[in-house]
Design an enzyme around this catalytic site. Structure first.
Site, mmCIF file in Angstrom:
data_model
loop_
_atom_site.group_PDB
_atom_site.id
_atom_site.type_symbol
_atom_site.label_atom_id
_atom_site.label_comp_id
_atom_site.label_asym_id
_atom_site.label_seq_id
_atom_site.Cartn_x
_atom_site.Cartn_y
_atom_site.Cartn_z
ATOM 1 N N GLY A 60 35.214 -8.734 16.197
ATOM 2 C CA GLY A 60 35.709 -9.558 17.314
ATOM 3 C C GLY A 60 34.676 -9.305 18.513
ATOM 4 O O GLY A 60 33.741 -10.163 18.570
ATOM 5 N N LYS A 102 42.216 -18.533 16.992
ATOM 6 C CA LYS A 102 42.869 -18.164 18.123
ATOM 7 C C LYS A 102 44.470 -17.994 18.032
ATOM 8 O O LYS A 102 44.960 -19.026 17.281
ATOM 9 C CB LYS A 102 42.345 -18.577 19.129
ATOM 10 C CG LYS A 102 42.698 -18.123 20.711
ATOM 11 C CD LYS A 102 41.994 -18.256 21.878
ATOM 12 C CE LYS A 102 42.404 -17.529 22.855
ATOM 13 N NZ LYS A 102 42.282 -16.165 22.888
ATOM 14 N N CYS A 119 53.788 -9.575 21.109
ATOM 15 C CA CYS A 119 54.535 -10.118 22.299
ATOM 16 C C CYS A 119 55.987 -9.324 22.675
ATOM 17 O O CYS A 119 56.499 -8.824 21.694
ATOM 18 C CB CYS A 119 54.802 -11.608 21.810
ATOM 19 S SG CYS A 119 55.633 -12.675 23.061
ATOM 20 N N GLY A 136 36.134 -2.572 17.377
ATOM 21 C CA GLY A 136 34.641 -2.155 17.719
ATOM 22 C C GLY A 136 33.664 -2.024 16.500
ATOM 23 O O GLY A 136 32.889 -1.373 16.605
HETATM 24 C C1 LIG Z 1 38.487 -11.987 24.528
HETATM 25 C C2 LIG Z 1 39.646 -11.516 23.355
HETATM 26 C C3 LIG Z 1 40.465 -12.441 22.903
HETATM 27 C C4 LIG Z 1 41.243 -12.029 22.058
HETATM 28 N N1 LIG Z 1 42.528 -13.053 21.532
HETATM 29 C C5 LIG Z 1 43.139 -12.714 20.655
HETATM 30 C C6 LIG Z 1 43.979 -13.699 20.250
HETATM 31 O O1 LIG Z 1 44.244 -14.612 20.603
HETATM 32 N N2 LIG Z 1 44.924 -13.200 19.138
HETATM 33 C C7 LIG Z 1 44.884 -11.899 18.421
HETATM 34 O O2 LIG Z 1 45.696 -11.757 17.590
HETATM 35 N N3 LIG Z 1 44.049 -10.986 18.886
HETATM 36 C C8 LIG Z 1 43.339 -11.374 20.009
HETATM 37 N N4 LIG Z 1 42.397 -10.396 20.433
HETATM 38 C C9 LIG Z 1 42.187 -9.185 19.635
HETATM 39 C C10 LIG Z 1 41.169 -9.139 18.561
HETATM 40 O O3 LIG Z 1 41.287 -10.053 17.428
HETATM 41 C C11 LIG Z 1 41.042 -7.733 18.062
HETATM 42 O O4 LIG Z 1 42.126 -7.358 17.474
HETATM 43 C C12 LIG Z 1 40.422 -6.598 19.037
HETATM 44 O O5 LIG Z 1 39.568 -7.155 19.893
HETATM 45 C C13 LIG Z 1 39.817 -5.723 18.395
HETATM 46 O O6 LIG Z 1 38.466 -5.805 17.810
HETATM 47 P P1 LIG Z 1 37.145 -5.791 18.592
HETATM 48 O O7 LIG Z 1 36.987 -4.325 19.016
HETATM 49 O O8 LIG Z 1 35.994 -5.910 17.486
HETATM 50 O O9 LIG Z 1 36.945 -6.973 19.474
HETATM 51 C C14 LIG Z 1 41.331 -10.877 21.339
HETATM 52 C C15 LIG Z 1 40.247 -9.980 21.797
HETATM 53 C C16 LIG Z 1 39.482 -10.234 22.824
HETATM 54 C C17 LIG Z 1 38.445 -9.402 23.302
#
Ligand SMILES: Cc1cc2nc3c(=O)[nH]c(=O)nc-3n(C[C@H](O)[C@H](O)[C@H](O)COP(=O)(O)O)c2cc1C
Ligand SMILES: Cc1cc2nc3c(=O)[nH]c(=O)nc-3n(C[C@H](O)[C@H](O)[C@H](O)COP(=O)(O)OP(=O)(O)OC[C@H]3O[C@@H](n4cnc5c(N)ncnc54)[C@H](O)[C@@H]3O)c2cc1C
Ligand code: FES
Lengths: 290, 252
Positions: free
Chosen positions: A263, A45, A130, A242
């Site tokens: 994710g 994370k 950020c 996704g």
């Molecule tokens: C609950 C949650 C927490 C996330 N925390 C981070 C994070 O700490 N750092 C980061 O770079 N991306 C974070 N993301 C983004 C994911 O790494 C990813 O880029 C994004 O969710 C798209 O992929 P997915 O549709 O498979 O979830 C987070 C996403 C979710 C849903």
């Protein structure tokens, strides 16, 4: 074996940052998690210089085929991460990628310095979603700023630098190419799309005001962004957004990703990564056969 | 004891209506749940496409009973698209299951009397508690459609908001009476936020220990998303892995 920036990976499926806490998962699922570890590398994370508590609840909103989160990057800070988490992660037996975020270049410099001597860390992912305090723009949304940041950081570490691009920008291809010019070894995308939800009385539901959309709802956007980045850069791409099946992963690989990250689907099924990589292997085998 | 890694398919073996509630029994031979633990549930077919094109994520549902050897039971109330779809499931339908998850209740020590204070669809962890360790059940329901939930308990005292069954008023009226009688009590609570807050305040006032089973929207149930936090004296805690049962003394 896949060669990702000089790191050998057993298959192309890794976790998306912030979507799989192995320490908590191990407490829930025990040794079976380690024996059947779904990912070929483990991405932490986001870690920041100082500890962060994260945003006030509620932090989640379920949307059509996806979710909006305003988690707010809670983490123990780089010292807590190095002291308490990294040693545990090293027991996983897969290469470790540490995801870091700074709100200034100086913070990124300090984060890289703290990681440099830790041999457990195979690569560093830079979360550049950020806001820049001076411009209000995400650091990663401004190609020139991103190139300058990478030019400053690249000489400071031996480890591969992966830039996690923000999708909340007019031209993600320009940002990817700026990262490459600055010396990035790889790019990863997409991060969540800025989104919000209204609760009772028309007030923002999420404690953080707005949040980020993830899950199948963003899959088609991810495919388009990965495709446009692939046209602009030669460095490896980690595609995500996704992915919930082997076919979704194959589509991202088809348009130019070398790896895919899972994710949100891991929330629905903790072992989703294993299923997706098995489905992907089956698709490869079928294609090789035909 | 840990849960099997990943979600598994389990078959619904029975569906029984209990007033406004539905009790589903599901075949599962994994580690049985402890009182207070929960599972993440989803229907295998047609999970999605309801109100607002939801549900998408699994739903956290408490274990009601680990009946016999290879069964787990759940008590459901239709409050939205997720629970609605789960309530529709019939015997023979497939369900996705992750669990058992979370930390459950700690039983009382010798000489302590457990007071189980539950509200509405929050009663399952307490029913399971009573089956395992006994205790005196004080239950509150909205109306006569929900009061049949009391049939899951031995010798329950019941209150309803509309006075249709048992005491007319909040379940805390029953609790105040029992606390007034005096004794070595430990409170075990599960129910809506207002009830839990009332229990926390009473535990403080009477100097009795209280274990409260909390709720929050959950995306994962296994500590992955950091979405389910509650504020405590030690900062934010994830309800799914640090709870759902927390000591009332750490809540703020
Ligand atoms: C609950 C949650 C927490 C996330 N925390 C981070 C994070 O700490 N750092 C980061 O770079 N991306 C974070 N993301 C983004 C994911 O790494 C990813 O880029 C994004 O969710 C798209 O992929 P997915 O549709 O498979 O979830 C987070 C996403 C979710 C849903
Ligand atoms: C540990 C635990 C144990 C539980 N045990 C049980 C049980 O045994 N039986 C049972 O019936 N329920 C139980 N629940 C509650 C159940 O998981 C939730 O009520 C669940 O959210 C219902 O989903 P739904 O789609 O039916 O309703 P939702 O539409 O999710 O509505 C439920 C509440 O969620 C909020 N909400 C509304 N829309 C959204 C949205 N789009 N995104 C996020 N939040 C929204 C609102 O506050 C609403 O009142 C438990 C919860 C937890 C955490
Ligand atoms: S529900 Fe995801 S961390 Fe608790």
């Amino acid at each position: 074996m896949i060669d990702f920036c000089g790191i050998e990976l057993a298959h192309p499926v890794i976790n998306a940052s912030g979507c799989f806490d192995v320490l908590a998962a191990r407490a829930c699922f025990g040794e079976e998690l380690i024996e059947r570890f779904p990912f070929s590398a483990y991405v932490s994370k986001t870690v920041t210089l100082a500890p962060r508590a994260g945003n006030p609840p509620p932090r989640l909103w379920e949307s059509a085929a996806g979710m909006i989160n305003s988690i707010g990057l809670p983490n123990p800070g780089i010292e807590g991460y190095l002291d308490e988490h990294l040693g545990e992660y090293a027991k996983l037996g897969v290469p470790l990628i540490t995801n870091v975020m700074g709100s200034t270049a100086a913070e990124f410099v300090a984060l890289l310095a703290a990681l440099e001597d830790r041999s457990e860390v195979a690569a560093i992912e830079l979360n550049v979603s950020c806001p820049n305090v001076a411009t209000g723009l995400d650091i990663g949304a401004d190609p020139r700023g991103l190139r300058l940041l990478l030019e400053e950081l690249r000489p400071l570490t031996q480890k591969p630098l992966i830039v996690k691009l923000t999708p909340n920008t007019a031209d993600v291809g320009a940002c990817a190419s700026a990262a490459e010019e600055g010396g990035a070894d790889a790019v990863s995308l997409i991060n969540t799309l800025r989104a919000m939800a209204l609760g009772y009385g028309g007030k923002p539901w999420l404690g953080g005001g707005s949040g980020g959309l993830s899950g199948p709802a963003i899959r088609a956007v991810a495919l388009a962004q990965v495709a446009s980045v692939a046209e602009r850069v030669a460095i490896p791409i980690v595609g995500m957004g996704g992915v919930s099946s082997g076919a979704d992963a194959a589509a991202l690989l088809e348009v130019g990703a070398l790896l895919v990250a899972v994710g949100t689907e891991s929330f629905r099924d903790p072992a989703a990564g294993a299923r997706i990589s098995a489905e992907l292997a089956r698709l490869f085998a079928e294609n090789a056969g035909s | 004891m840990s849960a099997p890694f990943g979600r598994r398919v389990a078959v619904v073996v029975s569906r029984v209506e209990l007033g406004a509630y539905v009790v589903l029994e599901v075949a599962d031979d994994a580690t049985p749940a402890a009182p207070g633990q929960f599972y993440m549930l989803a229907a295998v077919e047609r999970w999605g496409g309801g109100e607002d094109e939801r549900p998408f994520l699994g739903r956290a549902i408490s274990a009601l009973a680990a009946r016999g050897e290879r069964r787990v039971a759940f008590l459901l109330e239709d409050v939205g698209p997720g629970t609605r779809r789960l309530c529709e499931l019939e015997a023979g339908d497939d369900m996705y299951l992750v669990g058992p998850l979370g930390r459950g209740f700690v039983p009382p020590e010798d000489g302590q009397e457990a007071l189980l204070v539950g509200g509405g669809v929050g009663i399952p962890p307490l029913a399971m508690f009573q089956e395992a360790w006994g205790g005196r059940a004080l239950l509150g329901f909205r109306d006569a459609q929900r009061a049949p939930g009391a049939s899951l308990f031995d010798n329950p005292e019941v209150a309803t908001d509309d006075g249709s069954v048992g005491h007319h008023g909040p379940v805390t009226d029953l609790l105040d009476r029992v606390l007034g009688e005096g004794g070595e009590f430990v409170l075990y609570g599960c129910g809506p936020p207002g009830l839990l807050e009332a229990l926390r305040v009473r535990a403080l006032r009477h100097g009795v220990a209280a274990q409260l089973c909390l709720e929050a929207p959950m995306a994962c149930g296994f500590g992955a998303c950091y979405g389910c936090v509650v504020e405590t004296t030690e900062g934010y805690k994830r309800i799914c892995v640090d709870g759902p049962v927390l000591d009332a003394a750490v809540l703020v």
